[in-house]
Enzyme design. Structure first.
Site, mmCIF file in Angstrom:
data_model
loop_
_atom_site.group_PDB
_atom_site.id
_atom_site.type_symbol
_atom_site.label_atom_id
_atom_site.label_comp_id
_atom_site.label_asym_id
_atom_site.label_seq_id
_atom_site.Cartn_x
_atom_site.Cartn_y
_atom_site.Cartn_z
ATOM 1 N N HIS A 77 10.390 -3.829 3.226
ATOM 2 C CA HIS A 77 10.818 -2.431 3.203
ATOM 3 C C HIS A 77 11.234 -1.982 4.599
ATOM 4 O O HIS A 77 10.697 -2.434 5.594
ATOM 5 C CB HIS A 77 9.761 -1.490 2.609
ATOM 6 N N HIS A 117 0.808 -1.226 0.000
ATOM 7 C CA HIS A 117 0.000 0.000 0.000
ATOM 8 C C HIS A 117 0.842 1.277 0.000
ATOM 9 O O HIS A 117 0.461 2.292 0.578
ATOM 10 C CB HIS A 117 -0.973 -0.009 1.187
#
Ligand code: DHB
Ligand code: FE
Length: 287
Positions: free
Chosen positions: A196, A12
């Site tokens: 990430h 997202h």
């Protein structure tokens, strides 16, 4: 009775929202990313559900450090896209489904999961970017294709819930949906991830191999996948890779986990980079 027809999993990344809002989708950097979602948008048109149960995390937008619910269900009639510092994103208001949300809260809490009930909440990129990736870009005065029940999970401030607990919660959500006395088609989405890390000396960490092995396991052996300890996510997928525990809520709600048939993999996509993030995406359909 209502039933879960499919689960959708997607990263997202806020930069994806910015690329959409600023008309950058045809820039060479973004073309391969958006191309990976073209089949998903078509699938979504062909398989529009009555309701989306959307598992995401709030990024200190609706909940600050003053109050941090582990699991929060949005029971309101509508949710406003948040201002995350650059003004609200130009996307439609999110229409909720208070009746189904209240029923799920009732069932899941009686099933021993302590949910926070949220009757007013703005929704950030964690929820709106996945809607764009799957449904395209309706304007602020248009509408998303169906109502959405936001389900926020704390993956920002430790202690965060274990993958095991998220997986068990997904199973309770499936039982809740299946005990709702109306023939609604419900999709459950898990968002965030994949690898990430946004800060510190390891900022920019991407682990393609680990991400893909984790996806394989999520599909084939979700219970084993749910046993992944927190430290593995953080070490292998970076500090924000922990968002992946939310995918286990969606996976836990699929029929095979309750002894039903294995789901069909309708689409799988992986792309690096999008900003500082690896993007993973999966569509699983119940049979
Ligand atoms: C970023 C933020 C996120 O919430 C996320 O999941 C991925 C990337 C970012 O700020 O780049
Ligand atoms: Fe995030």
């Amino acid at each position: 009775m209502a039933r879960i027809t499919a689960s959708v999993y997607t990263s997202h990344v806020p930069a994806i929202g910015a690329a959409l809002d600023m008309g950058k989708t045809t820039e060479p950097y973004w073309v391969p990313l958006f191309a990976g979602y073209e089949p998903s948008k078509q699938w979504m048109k062909d398989n529009t559900p009555d309701v989306i149960f959307l598992v995401y995390n709030d990024h200190a937008t609706a909940f600050s450090l003053e109050m941090i619910p582990t699991f929060a269900i949005g029971t309101a009639a509508s949710f406003t896209p948040a201002d995350e510092g650059y003004g609200p994103r130009p996307v439609p208001q999110v229409i909720g489904h208070p009746e189904l949300a209240a029923h799920i809260a009732q069932s899941v809490i009686q099933d021993d999961f302590d949910l926070t009930i949220v009757n007013k909440m703005d929704v950030d990129h964690g929820l709106t970017v996945p809607l764009n990736l799957m449904c395209g870009s309706p304007g602020p005065d248009d509408a998303w294709p169906c109502p959405v029940i936001p389900f926020a999970v704390n993956v920002v401030q430790y202690p965060v819930p274990s993958g095991r607990r998220c997986f068990a919660l997904g199973q309770a959500i499936r039982r809740a949906v299946e005990s709702y006395d109306e023939p609604l088609k419900v999709q459950i989405w898990g968002t965030g991830g994949m690898s990430h890390q946004l800060q510190g000396p390891r900022a920019g960490l991407i682990n393609r191999e680990w991400d893909n092995a984790w996806l394989d396991k999520l599909i084939a052996d979700p219970k084993a996948c749910s046993e992944t300890p927190h430290i593995d996510y953080v070490r292998e997928a970076g500090s924000e890779g922990i968002e992946l525990v939310m995918w286990l809520i969606a996976r836990g709600a699929m029929a095979d986990v309750a002894g039903g048939a294995k789901p069909t993999v309708r689409h799988r996509f992986y792309h690096v980079p999008a900003s500082n993030t690896a993007v993973g995406h999966l569509i699983l359909e119940n049979n």
